[in-house]
Motif scaffolding. Sequence first.
Motif, PDB file in Angstrom:
ATOM      1  N   ASP A 163       7.519  -7.921   3.907  1.00 10.78           N
ATOM      2  CA  ASP A 163       7.140  -8.675   2.719  1.00 10.78           C
ATOM      3  C   ASP A 163       5.641  -8.575   2.441  1.00 10.78           C
ATOM      4  O   ASP A 163       5.164  -9.060   1.408  1.00 10.78           O
ATOM      5  N   THR A 164       4.912  -7.970   3.357  1.00 10.07           N
ATOM      6  CA  THR A 164       3.472  -7.814   3.183  1.00 10.07           C
ATOM      7  C   THR A 164       3.180  -6.981   1.948  1.00 10.07           C
ATOM      8  O   THR A 164       3.686  -5.866   1.806  1.00 10.07           O
ATOM      9  N   ALA A 165       2.386  -7.539   1.044  1.00  9.46           N
ATOM     10  CA  ALA A 165       2.074  -6.872  -0.215  1.00  9.46           C
ATOM     11  C   ALA A 165       1.105  -7.740  -1.011  1.00  9.46           C
ATOM     12  O   ALA A 165       0.857  -8.896  -0.651  1.00  9.46           O
ATOM     13  N   THR A 166       0.609  -7.164  -2.088  1.00  6.34           N
ATOM     14  CA  THR A 166      -0.097  -7.958  -3.075  1.00  6.34           C
ATOM     15  C   THR A 166       0.931  -8.428  -4.093  1.00  6.34           C
ATOM     16  O   THR A 166       1.687  -7.608  -4.624  1.00  6.34           O
ATOM     17  N   TYR A 167       0.964  -9.711  -4.334  1.00  8.53           N
ATOM     18  CA  TYR A 167       1.943 -10.308  -5.244  1.00  8.53           C
ATOM     19  C   TYR A 167       1.281 -10.626  -6.583  1.00  8.53           C
ATOM     20  O   TYR A 167       0.192 -11.205  -6.620  1.00  8.53           O
ATOM     21  N   TYR A 168       1.982 -10.253  -7.648  1.00  9.32           N
ATOM     22  CA  TYR A 168       1.472 -10.436  -9.006  1.00  9.32           C
ATOM     23  C   TYR A 168       2.449 -11.283  -9.816  1.00  9.32           C
ATOM     24  O   TYR A 168       3.661 -11.090  -9.732  1.00  9.32           O
ATOM     25  N   CYS A 169       1.909 -12.180 -10.615  1.00 11.08           N
ATOM     26  CA  CYS A 169       2.777 -12.893 -11.549  1.00 11.08           C
ATOM     27  C   CYS A 169       2.707 -12.217 -12.919  1.00 11.08           C
ATOM     28  O   CYS A 169       1.712 -11.574 -13.267  1.00 11.08           O
ATOM     29  N   ASN A 170       3.781 -12.368 -13.634  1.00 12.37           N
ATOM     30  CA  ASN A 170       3.925 -11.710 -14.941  1.00 12.37           C
ATOM     31  C   ASN A 170       4.671 -12.640 -15.878  1.00 12.37           C
ATOM     32  O   ASN A 170       5.546 -13.407 -15.463  1.00 12.37           O
ATOM     33  N   ILE A 171       4.330 -12.568 -17.150  1.00 12.78           N
ATOM     34  CA  ILE A 171       5.104 -13.249 -18.168  1.00 12.78           C
ATOM     35  C   ILE A 171       5.310 -12.274 -19.317  1.00 12.78           C
ATOM     36  O   ILE A 171       4.373 -11.578 -19.728  1.00 12.78           O
ATOM     37  N   PRO A 184       0.828  -1.216   0.000  1.00 11.93           N
ATOM     38  CA  PRO A 184       0.000   0.000   0.000  1.00 11.93           C
ATOM     39  C   PRO A 184       0.856   1.259   0.000  1.00 11.93           C
ATOM     40  O   PRO A 184       1.788   1.394   0.793  1.00 11.93           O
ATOM     41  N   GLY A 185       0.558   2.171  -0.911  1.00 11.47           N
ATOM     42  CA  GLY A 185       1.276   3.423  -0.977  1.00 11.47           C
ATOM     43  C   GLY A 185       2.629   3.352  -1.638  1.00 11.47           C
ATOM     44  O   GLY A 185       3.357   4.350  -1.678  1.00 11.47           O
ATOM     45  N   LYS A 186       2.982   2.180  -2.160  1.00 18.65           N
ATOM     46  CA  LYS A 186       4.284   2.020  -2.798  1.00 18.65           C
ATOM     47  C   LYS A 186       4.112   1.567  -4.235  1.00 18.65           C
ATOM     48  O   LYS A 186       3.063   1.062  -4.628  1.00 18.65           O
ATOM     49  N   GLN A 187       5.182   1.731  -4.991  1.00 24.31           N
ATOM     50  CA  GLN A 187       5.160   1.292  -6.383  1.00 24.31           C
ATOM     51  C   GLN A 187       5.359  -0.219  -6.460  1.00 24.31           C
ATOM     52  O   GLN A 187       5.940  -0.839  -5.561  1.00 24.31           O
ATOM     53  N   ARG A 188       4.876  -0.784  -7.533  1.00 25.28           N
ATOM     54  CA  ARG A 188       5.091  -2.206  -7.767  1.00 25.28           C
ATOM     55  C   ARG A 188       6.583  -2.441  -7.983  1.00 25.28           C
ATOM     56  O   ARG A 188       7.245  -1.686  -8.697  1.00 25.28           O
ATOM     57  N   GLU A 189       7.101  -3.496  -7.365  1.00 27.77           N
ATOM     58  CA  GLU A 189       8.523  -3.776  -7.481  1.00 27.77           C
ATOM     59  C   GLU A 189       8.748  -5.228  -7.862  1.00 27.77           C
ATOM     60  O   GLU A 189       7.957  -6.112  -7.570  1.00 27.77           O
ATOM     61  N   LEU A 190       9.887  -5.436  -8.505  1.00 26.67           N
ATOM     62  CA  LEU A 190      10.271  -6.773  -8.913  1.00 26.67           C
ATOM     63  C   LEU A 190      10.690  -7.585  -7.692  1.00 26.67           C
ATOM     64  O   LEU A 190      11.426  -7.099  -6.836  1.00 26.67           O
TER      65      LEU A 190
END
Length: 119
Positions: free
Chosen positions: A88-96, A40-46
């Motif tokens: 490490d709390t965050a929403t995790y997204y997978c990408n291809i 929350p409040g942060k940019q998506r990161e690898l």
Amino acid sequence: VQLQASGGGLVQAGGSLRLSCSASGIIFSLTVMGWYRQAPGKQRELVATVTSGGTTDYADSVENRFTISADNRRKMVYLEMENLKPEDTATYYCNIKNGRGSVQRFSYWGQGTQVTVSS
């Protein structure tokens, strides 16, 4: 192309979780599969990537705690997370996305899966 992420949840600090991402409509060839996260409040990161050839890369913050892997035949991508920390709390997204040598340019995202680490 569809990516379906699963495996998130609530865990105490020091605990472990395994995230899974199922892909359909694409072949794992000359591709890069990855996990990203957004707090929350942060940019998506690898978080971590793995190529269809098996080369892995990790963010410094998760090195030696997280392990990414892919089953090219089953079109699955996994993220084993150990020694989890509250940060490490965050929403995790997978990408291809397309990998080196691919003549096509693409990037697909799955829906997020929430990981919450309590202190």
